[in-house]
Design a protein around this motif. Structure first.
Motif, PDB file in Angstrom:
ATOM      1  N   ILE A  78      66.669 -52.166 -20.168  1.00  0.00           N
ATOM      2  CA  ILE A  78      65.617 -52.670 -21.056  1.00  0.00           C
ATOM      3  C   ILE A  78      65.762 -51.960 -22.397  1.00  0.00           C
ATOM      4  CG2 ILE A  78      63.124 -52.881 -21.401  1.00  0.00           C
ATOM      5  CD1 ILE A  78      62.808 -52.735 -18.359  1.00  0.00           C
ATOM      6  N   PRO A  79      65.961 -52.680 -23.489  1.00  0.00           N
ATOM      7  CA  PRO A  79      66.162 -52.045 -24.790  1.00  0.00           C
ATOM      8  C   PRO A  79      64.990 -51.140 -25.170  1.00  0.00           C
ATOM      9  CG  PRO A  79      66.714 -54.381 -24.896  1.00  0.00           C
ATOM     10  CD  PRO A  79      66.062 -54.155 -23.566  1.00  0.00           C
ATOM     11  N   ALA A  80      65.294 -50.030 -25.824  1.00  0.00           N
ATOM     12  CA  ALA A  80      64.258 -49.086 -26.235  1.00  0.00           C
ATOM     13  C   ALA A  80      63.248 -49.745 -27.168  1.00  0.00           C
ATOM     14  CB  ALA A  80      64.898 -47.874 -26.911  1.00  0.00           C
ATOM     15  N   ASP A  81      63.705 -50.674 -27.999  1.00  0.00           N
ATOM     16  CA  ASP A  81      62.784 -51.371 -28.916  1.00  0.00           C
ATOM     17  C   ASP A  81      61.738 -52.165 -28.142  1.00  0.00           C
ATOM     18  OD1 ASP A  81      64.093 -50.326 -31.071  1.00  0.00           O
ATOM     19  OD2 ASP A  81      65.234 -52.147 -31.533  1.00  0.00           O
ATOM     20  N   SER A  82      62.161 -52.758 -27.022  1.00  0.00           N
ATOM     21  CA  SER A  82      61.220 -53.531 -26.208  1.00  0.00           C
ATOM     22  C   SER A  82      60.192 -52.616 -25.554  1.00  0.00           C
ATOM     23  CB  SER A  82      61.974 -54.315 -25.129  1.00  0.00           C
ATOM     24  OG  SER A  82      62.871 -55.242 -25.709  1.00  0.00           O
ATOM     25  N   VAL A  83      60.627 -51.429 -25.143  1.00  0.00           N
ATOM     26  CA  VAL A  83      59.703 -50.464 -24.548  1.00  0.00           C
ATOM     27  C   VAL A  83      58.697 -50.005 -25.599  1.00  0.00           C
ATOM     28  CG1 VAL A  83      59.499 -48.251 -23.363  1.00  0.00           C
ATOM     29  CG2 VAL A  83      61.478 -49.721 -22.915  1.00  0.00           C
ATOM     30  N   ALA A 136      58.225 -41.959 -20.234  1.00  0.00           N
ATOM     31  CA  ALA A 136      57.898 -41.548 -21.600  1.00  0.00           C
ATOM     32  C   ALA A 136      56.804 -42.434 -22.183  1.00  0.00           C
ATOM     33  CB  ALA A 136      59.154 -41.608 -22.474  1.00  0.00           C
ATOM     34  N   LEU A 137      56.890 -43.726 -21.903  1.00  0.00           N
ATOM     35  CA  LEU A 137      55.890 -44.676 -22.406  1.00  0.00           C
ATOM     36  C   LEU A 137      54.501 -44.344 -21.867  1.00  0.00           C
ATOM     37  CD1 LEU A 137      54.964 -47.321 -23.734  1.00  0.00           C
ATOM     38  CD2 LEU A 137      55.848 -48.545 -21.730  1.00  0.00           C
ATOM     39  N   VAL A 138      54.406 -44.172 -20.555  1.00  0.00           N
ATOM     40  CA  VAL A 138      53.102 -43.915 -19.939  1.00  0.00           C
ATOM     41  C   VAL A 138      52.551 -42.559 -20.378  1.00  0.00           C
ATOM     42  CG1 VAL A 138      51.925 -43.513 -17.736  1.00  0.00           C
ATOM     43  CG2 VAL A 138      53.518 -45.432 -17.981  1.00  0.00           C
ATOM     44  N   ARG A 139      53.392 -41.542 -20.400  1.00  0.00           N
ATOM     45  CA  ARG A 139      52.927 -40.212 -20.800  1.00  0.00           C
ATOM     46  C   ARG A 139      52.477 -40.191 -22.255  1.00  0.00           C
ATOM     47  NH1 ARG A 139      58.018 -37.021 -18.089  1.00  0.00           N
ATOM     48  NH2 ARG A 139      57.295 -37.045 -15.923  1.00  0.00           N
ATOM     49  N   THR A 140      53.227 -40.882 -23.119  1.00  0.00           N
ATOM     50  CA  THR A 140      52.869 -40.915 -24.538  1.00  0.00           C
ATOM     51  C   THR A 140      51.520 -41.590 -24.740  1.00  0.00           C
ATOM     52  OG1 THR A 140      55.193 -40.956 -25.239  1.00  0.00           O
ATOM     53  CG2 THR A 140      53.571 -41.754 -26.820  1.00  0.00           C
ATOM     54  N   GLY A 152      53.005 -44.769 -31.872  1.00  0.00           N
ATOM     55  CA  GLY A 152      54.304 -45.408 -31.702  1.00  0.00           C
ATOM     56  C   GLY A 152      55.441 -44.648 -32.334  1.00  0.00           C
ATOM     57  N   ASP A 153      55.172 -43.931 -33.422  1.00  0.00           N
ATOM     58  CA  ASP A 153      56.234 -43.167 -34.078  1.00  0.00           C
ATOM     59  C   ASP A 153      56.764 -42.083 -33.155  1.00  0.00           C
ATOM     60  OD1 ASP A 153      56.006 -44.700 -36.340  1.00  0.00           O
ATOM     61  OD2 ASP A 153      54.696 -43.290 -37.392  1.00  0.00           O
ATOM     62  N   PHE A 154      55.858 -41.398 -32.457  1.00  0.00           N
ATOM     63  CA  PHE A 154      56.290 -40.374 -31.507  1.00  0.00           C
ATOM     64  C   PHE A 154      57.052 -41.011 -30.352  1.00  0.00           C
ATOM     65  CE2 PHE A 154      55.690 -37.942 -27.597  1.00  0.00           C
ATOM     66  CZ  PHE A 154      56.179 -36.702 -27.972  1.00  0.00           C
ATOM     67  N   LEU A 155      56.561 -42.142 -29.868  1.00  0.00           N
ATOM     68  CA  LEU A 155      57.204 -42.818 -28.743  1.00  0.00           C
ATOM     69  C   LEU A 155      58.653 -43.155 -29.077  1.00  0.00           C
ATOM     70  CD1 LEU A 155      57.104 -44.136 -25.958  1.00  0.00           C
ATOM     71  CD2 LEU A 155      56.168 -46.192 -27.040  1.00  0.00           C
ATOM     72  N   LYS A 156      58.896 -43.627 -30.285  1.00  0.00           N
ATOM     73  CA  LYS A 156      60.260 -43.994 -30.671  1.00  0.00           C
ATOM     74  C   LYS A 156      61.199 -42.793 -30.650  1.00  0.00           C
ATOM     75  CE  LYS A 156      58.900 -47.987 -33.472  1.00  0.00           C
ATOM     76  NZ  LYS A 156      58.810 -48.553 -34.844  1.00  0.00           N
ATOM     77  N   THR A 157      60.657 -41.608 -30.894  1.00  0.00           N
ATOM     78  CA  THR A 157      61.511 -40.415 -30.899  1.00  0.00           C
ATOM     79  C   THR A 157      61.905 -39.974 -29.499  1.00  0.00           C
ATOM     80  OG1 THR A 157      59.672 -38.816 -30.839  1.00  0.00           O
ATOM     81  CG2 THR A 157      60.374 -39.620 -33.010  1.00  0.00           C
ATOM     82  N   ALA A 216      57.715 -51.662 -28.193  1.00  0.00           N
ATOM     83  CA  ALA A 216      56.801 -52.778 -28.452  1.00  0.00           C
ATOM     84  C   ALA A 216      55.740 -52.870 -27.359  1.00  0.00           C
ATOM     85  CB  ALA A 216      57.583 -54.082 -28.553  1.00  0.00           C
ATOM     86  N   ALA A 217      56.137 -52.612 -26.103  1.00  0.00           N
ATOM     87  CA  ALA A 217      55.178 -52.636 -25.005  1.00  0.00           C
ATOM     88  C   ALA A 217      54.142 -51.535 -25.164  1.00  0.00           C
ATOM     89  CB  ALA A 217      55.899 -52.487 -23.670  1.00  0.00           C
ATOM     90  N   GLY A 218      54.559 -50.420 -25.777  1.00  0.00           N
ATOM     91  CA  GLY A 218      53.617 -49.346 -26.033  1.00  0.00           C
ATOM     92  C   GLY A 218      52.544 -49.751 -27.015  1.00  0.00           C
ATOM     93  N   THR A 219      52.899 -50.638 -27.944  1.00  0.00           N
ATOM     94  CA  THR A 219      51.926 -51.111 -28.930  1.00  0.00           C
ATOM     95  C   THR A 219      51.032 -52.200 -28.343  1.00  0.00           C
ATOM     96  OG1 THR A 219      53.474 -50.630 -30.727  1.00  0.00           O
ATOM     97  CG2 THR A 219      51.667 -52.150 -31.215  1.00  0.00           C
TER      98      THR A 219
END
Length: 232
Positions: free
Chosen positions: A126-131, A102-106, A113-118, A133-136
């Motif tokens: 690995i916590p979703a919050d950390s993922v 999801a991270l790479v595709r987004t 980042g708002d879409f990524l969180k959804t 943050a890595a997206g940012t």
């Protein structure tokens, strides 16, 4: 399939299969008539949420995300109820792989980042919050470096620089397969059986890749490079 067919006013029958907990005909009738209380509680909640999302947004991708989230939540719950650490670990690495995808595709689509969180799932190692943050920050390799998804994350970083997604997708699946391969070294308990069943799923995935590759006229070496790792 039933929800999307209903939205398009067409029949889903050719896409349904009787391999779940609820016969396909009963599931179809319950969704189309709105009698979701006839379904298992978790499935009913998933269908209601996905329908609400689809009706409100007309976006089938967002509806799929709602269903995926409910699916993984139930998988994690079942794993916990069984008391099997091997099964719980299998669910966690599947969620980690799904979140990395999801991270790479987004990021590839240029969504924020708002879409990524959804689209991120809870319950992974690995916590979703950390993922998110890595997206940012773009620190994929740093986040996944100490994990079984290290090679997949490196391929994901390459894909974000314009590389192909096929190798990245394969390495995500292979990381899950490597976890399952550990069942070979467990002499007793449920792990070998779970590993066997998941290995059969990998075989079917490889058959799909083979048939689709042949149908598209791809060279044999290209098809071979996309096949997921299996184990005996």
């Amino acid at each position: 399939a039933v929800l999307k067919a209903q939205a398009m006013e067409t029949s889903p029958d050719s896409m349904l299969m009787d391999m779940g907990r609820v016969p396909a005909a009963e599931l179809k009738e319950a969704v189309q008539t709105g009698r979701l209380d006839e379904l298992p509680e978790g499935l009913a909640a998933a269908a209601a949420e996905a329908k609400e999302v689809l009706d409100g947004t007309r976006d089938p991708q967002l509806s799929d995300i709602a269903l995926d989230r409910r699916c993984y939540q139930e998988m994690a719950q079942v794993a916990e109820e069984t008391g099997s650490e091997f099964l719980a670990g299998y669910v966690r690495i599947q969620i980690d792989a799904a979140n990395l995808r999801a991270l790479v595709r987004t990021l590839r689509m240029g969504k924020g980042g708002d879409f990524l969180k959804t689209v991120l799932l809870e319950g992974g190692g690995i916590p979703a919050d950390s993922v998110a943050a890595a997206g940012t920050s773009g620190a994929l390799q740093e986040l996944y470096g100490p994990t079984a998804l290290q090679a997949a994350a490196e391929a994901g970083a390459e894909a974000l620089r314009g590389g192909a997604l096929t190798r990245f997708e394969k390495l995500c699946d292979d990381a899950v397969g490597d976890y399952l391969a550990g069942a070979q070294f467990v002499p007793f308990g449920e792990a070998p059986l779970l590993g066997y069943l998941a290995a059969r799923e990998t075989e079917y995935t490889n058959i799909r890749i083979l048939l689709m590759g042949r149908g598209a006229g791809l060279p044999a070496d290209v098809i071979r490079s996309r096949l997921r790792n299996g184990y005996v």
